[in-house]
Write a protein that holds these residues in place. Structure first.
Motif, PDB file in Angstrom:
ATOM      1  N   GLN A 211     -10.349  -6.199  -7.625  1.00 16.34           N
ATOM      2  CA  GLN A 211     -11.677  -6.653  -7.212  1.00 16.34           C
ATOM      3  C   GLN A 211     -12.286  -5.598  -6.288  1.00 16.34           C
ATOM      4  OE1 GLN A 211     -10.229 -10.367  -5.479  1.00 16.34           O
ATOM      5  NE2 GLN A 211     -10.639  -9.628  -3.400  1.00 16.34           N
ATOM      6  N   PRO A 212     -13.617  -5.580  -6.155  1.00 23.06           N
ATOM      7  CA  PRO A 212     -14.274  -4.517  -5.399  1.00 23.06           C
ATOM      8  C   PRO A 212     -14.437  -4.808  -3.920  1.00 23.06           C
ATOM      9  CG  PRO A 212     -15.919  -5.813  -6.538  1.00 23.06           C
ATOM     10  CD  PRO A 212     -14.584  -6.385  -6.933  1.00 23.06           C
TER      11      PRO A 212
ATOM     12  N   THR B 183      -5.408  -7.442  -5.092  1.00 28.46           N
ATOM     13  CA  THR B 183      -4.149  -6.777  -5.427  1.00 28.46           C
ATOM     14  C   THR B 183      -4.451  -5.339  -5.831  1.00 28.46           C
ATOM     15  OG1 THR B 183      -4.232  -7.500  -7.752  1.00 28.46           O
ATOM     16  CG2 THR B 183      -3.041  -8.913  -6.186  1.00 28.46           C
ATOM     17  N   LEU B 184      -3.497  -4.473  -5.616  1.00 25.28           N
ATOM     18  CA  LEU B 184      -3.642  -3.062  -5.947  1.00 25.28           C
ATOM     19  C   LEU B 184      -2.662  -2.681  -7.042  1.00 25.28           C
ATOM     20  CD1 LEU B 184      -3.914  -1.519  -2.352  1.00 25.28           C
ATOM     21  CD2 LEU B 184      -5.758  -2.297  -3.859  1.00 25.28           C
ATOM     22  N   ARG B 185      -3.002  -1.635  -7.772  1.00 26.41           N
ATOM     23  CA  ARG B 185      -2.131  -1.116  -8.830  1.00 26.41           C
ATOM     24  C   ARG B 185      -1.821   0.347  -8.540  1.00 26.41           C
ATOM     25  NH1 ARG B 185      -2.652   1.575 -13.955  1.00 26.41           N
ATOM     26  NH2 ARG B 185      -4.901   1.821 -13.640  1.00 26.41           N
ATOM     27  N   ASP B 186      -0.514   0.667  -8.433  1.00 26.92           N
ATOM     28  CA  ASP B 186      -0.059   2.044  -8.232  1.00 26.92           C
ATOM     29  C   ASP B 186      -0.533   2.654  -6.918  1.00 26.92           C
ATOM     30  OD1 ASP B 186       1.426   2.536 -10.678  1.00 26.92           O
ATOM     31  OD2 ASP B 186      -0.493   2.421 -11.706  1.00 26.92           O
ATOM     32  N   ILE B 187      -0.914   1.808  -5.934  1.00 24.96           N
ATOM     33  CA  ILE B 187      -1.482   2.293  -4.672  1.00 24.96           C
ATOM     34  C   ILE B 187      -0.778   1.638  -3.478  1.00 24.96           C
ATOM     35  CG2 ILE B 187      -3.511   2.069  -3.166  1.00 24.96           C
ATOM     36  CD1 ILE B 187      -4.165   4.200  -4.894  1.00 24.96           C
ATOM     37  N   ARG B 188      -0.550   2.429  -2.443  1.00 26.87           N
ATOM     38  CA  ARG B 188      -0.133   1.927  -1.137  1.00 26.87           C
ATOM     39  C   ARG B 188      -1.068   2.543  -0.103  1.00 26.87           C
ATOM     40  NH1 ARG B 188       3.069  -2.239   1.027  1.00 26.87           N
ATOM     41  NH2 ARG B 188       3.611  -1.692   3.167  1.00 26.87           N
TER      42      ARG B 188
ATOM     43  N   VAL C  14     -16.556   0.204   1.089  1.00 20.54           N
ATOM     44  CA  VAL C  14     -16.726   1.434   0.307  1.00 20.54           C
ATOM     45  C   VAL C  14     -15.429   1.816  -0.398  1.00 20.54           C
ATOM     46  CG1 VAL C  14     -17.216   3.902   0.461  1.00 20.54           C
ATOM     47  CG2 VAL C  14     -18.586   2.280   1.782  1.00 20.54           C
ATOM     48  N   LEU C  15     -14.320   1.751   0.336  1.00 16.19           N
ATOM     49  CA  LEU C  15     -13.037   2.181  -0.231  1.00 16.19           C
ATOM     50  C   LEU C  15     -12.618   1.309  -1.409  1.00 16.19           C
ATOM     51  CD1 LEU C  15     -10.471   3.911  -0.166  1.00 16.19           C
ATOM     52  CD2 LEU C  15      -9.540   2.288   1.504  1.00 16.19           C
ATOM     53  N   PHE C  16     -12.652  -0.001  -1.246  1.00 11.09           N
ATOM     54  CA  PHE C  16     -12.144  -0.872  -2.310  1.00 11.09           C
ATOM     55  C   PHE C  16     -13.095  -0.948  -3.496  1.00 11.09           C
ATOM     56  CE2 PHE C  16      -9.489  -2.264   1.239  1.00 11.09           C
ATOM     57  CZ  PHE C  16      -8.247  -2.163   0.633  1.00 11.09           C
ATOM     58  N   ALA C  17     -14.374  -0.745  -3.254  1.00 12.08           N
ATOM     59  CA  ALA C  17     -15.288  -0.635  -4.390  1.00 12.08           C
ATOM     60  C   ALA C  17     -14.914   0.570  -5.241  1.00 12.08           C
ATOM     61  CB  ALA C  17     -16.732  -0.515  -3.901  1.00 12.08           C
ATOM     62  N   ALA C  18     -14.557   1.688  -4.581  1.00 10.61           N
ATOM     63  CA  ALA C  18     -14.151   2.891  -5.314  1.00 10.61           C
ATOM     64  C   ALA C  18     -12.820   2.673  -6.036  1.00 10.61           C
ATOM     65  CB  ALA C  18     -14.039   4.074  -4.358  1.00 10.61           C
ATOM     66  N   LEU C  19     -11.880   2.003  -5.400  1.00  6.40           N
ATOM     67  CA  LEU C  19     -10.593   1.739  -6.046  1.00  6.40           C
ATOM     68  C   LEU C  19     -10.768   0.807  -7.242  1.00  6.40           C
ATOM     69  CD1 LEU C  19      -8.212   1.340  -2.957  1.00  6.40           C
ATOM     70  CD2 LEU C  19      -8.469   3.315  -4.475  1.00  6.40           C
ATOM     71  N   HIS C  20     -11.686  -0.132  -7.131  1.00  6.58           N
ATOM     72  CA  HIS C  20     -11.953  -1.024  -8.262  1.00  6.58           C
ATOM     73  C   HIS C  20     -12.562  -0.248  -9.422  1.00  6.58           C
ATOM     74  CE1 HIS C  20     -14.333  -4.189 -10.441  1.00  6.58           C
ATOM     75  NE2 HIS C  20     -13.161  -4.782 -10.377  1.00  6.58           N
ATOM     76  N   ARG C  21     -13.498   0.647  -9.131  1.00  2.97           N
ATOM     77  CA  ARG C  21     -14.084   1.479 -10.196  1.00  2.97           C
ATOM     78  C   ARG C  21     -13.024   2.336 -10.865  1.00  2.97           C
ATOM     79  NH1 ARG C  21     -17.997   2.314  -6.154  1.00  2.97           N
ATOM     80  NH2 ARG C  21     -17.282   4.466  -5.804  1.00  2.97           N
ATOM     81  N   ALA C  22     -12.029   2.747 -10.091  1.00  2.00           N
ATOM     82  CA  ALA C  22     -10.961   3.591 -10.626  1.00  2.00           C
ATOM     83  C   ALA C  22      -9.883   2.794 -11.343  1.00  2.00           C
ATOM     84  CB  ALA C  22     -10.330   4.410  -9.496  1.00  2.00           C
ATOM     85  N   GLY C  23      -9.997   1.471 -11.352  1.00  2.00           N
ATOM     86  CA  GLY C  23      -8.991   0.639 -12.000  1.00  2.00           C
ATOM     87  C   GLY C  23      -7.732   0.474 -11.176  1.00  2.00           C
ATOM     88  N   LEU C  24      -7.820   0.708  -9.862  1.00  2.00           N
ATOM     89  CA  LEU C  24      -6.658   0.628  -8.984  1.00  2.00           C
ATOM     90  C   LEU C  24      -6.660  -0.624  -8.113  1.00  2.00           C
ATOM     91  CD1 LEU C  24      -6.617   4.395  -7.898  1.00  2.00           C
ATOM     92  CD2 LEU C  24      -5.098   3.285  -9.575  1.00  2.00           C
TER      93      LEU C  24
END
Length: 246
Positions: A111-112, A122-127, A98-108
């Protein structure tokens, strides 16, 4: 590398971490909470039937993401058969789905999905990190375990402090764990009374990151509709706006 086996050793090891890689190595070698050590190793030894052929990580789970993160996601603790199995936070369980699908939708996220530590995510602007770094029985760390683990959190925030603008707290436990960070990392007195946790709650300080509340991405919340994809999208959209992330 020397293991941390007492609260005092955790404090000392966390304090001397020079960068995130050094901190992650220290986290992975922590044995300071006997109950958590016993549990994480027992889970790794007995395994869930669906993962019987896999070798579990069975150690504390470090943070994951970029060193110049403008947004941090603070969770409670790794899942017994998720992060405790794969060695990466929110990886290999339904909460991570659920979390990474949301981060993918947000462009962060690129992959979902997040299924294994070597899956190319990989993540963008996120820790992403948790208040307690070992999987606890029943997902309930004790106050002593929370406090023993806190130096890892405090040092991680210190290392990303130059760029950090927003913290998303997943659940009331993470929300409460943030207030000591204000004192230890930013030298600020936490607000009194403490702002109440709630989904969409927002606290803004003058010299610290904004804090956003979000219901935890647990199955208890996502399967019942208490937390929907739209609600997650709203939180991460607000986090991006506050952090100045395009």
């Amino acid at each position: 590398m020397a293991e941390s086996r007492t609260p005092e050793q955790v404090v000392a090891r966390a304090a001397r971490a020079t960068d995130l890689a050094d901190l992650d190595a220290g986290v992975s070698d922590c044995f300071a909470c006997p109950r958590l050590v016993q549990w994480r190793e027992e889970v790794a030894r007995t395994r869930r039937a669906a993962f019987r052929d896999q070798e579990y990580w069975g150690r504390p789970v470090p943070g994951f993401g970029t060193a110049d993160a403008r947004i941090a996601i603070l969770g409670l603790a790794p899942a017994a058969h998720g992060g405790n199995r794969t060695g990466r936070i929110f990886t290999g369980d339904r909460s991570g789905d659920v979390l990474f699908a949301a981060l993918h939708r947000a462009g962060l996220a690129n992959q979902p999905t997040s299924v294994a530590a070597d899956d190319g995510l990989t993540l963008r602007d996120i820790r992403i990190f948790s208040a307690v770094r070992c999987a606890p029985p029943d997902n309930k760390p004790t106050p002593q375990e929370r406090d023993t683990c806190a130096p890892w959190l405090h040092r991680e925030v210190t290392l990303i402090r130059p760029t950090l603008r927003v913290v998303v707290a997943l659940g009331a436990f993470a929300w409460a764990a943030w207030w000591p960070v204000l004192r230890q990392v930013y030298g600020l007195r936490p607000p009194s009374p403490r702002p109440a946790f709630g989904h969409g709650a927002h606290w803004s300080g003058t010299a610290a990151p904004d804090l956003l509340g979000c219901y935890h991405v647990s199955q208890q919340n996502t399967f019942t509709g208490r937390l929907t994809p739209e609600m997650l999208d709203d939180v991460f959209g607000q986090a991006k706006q506050l952090a100045g992330v395009d």
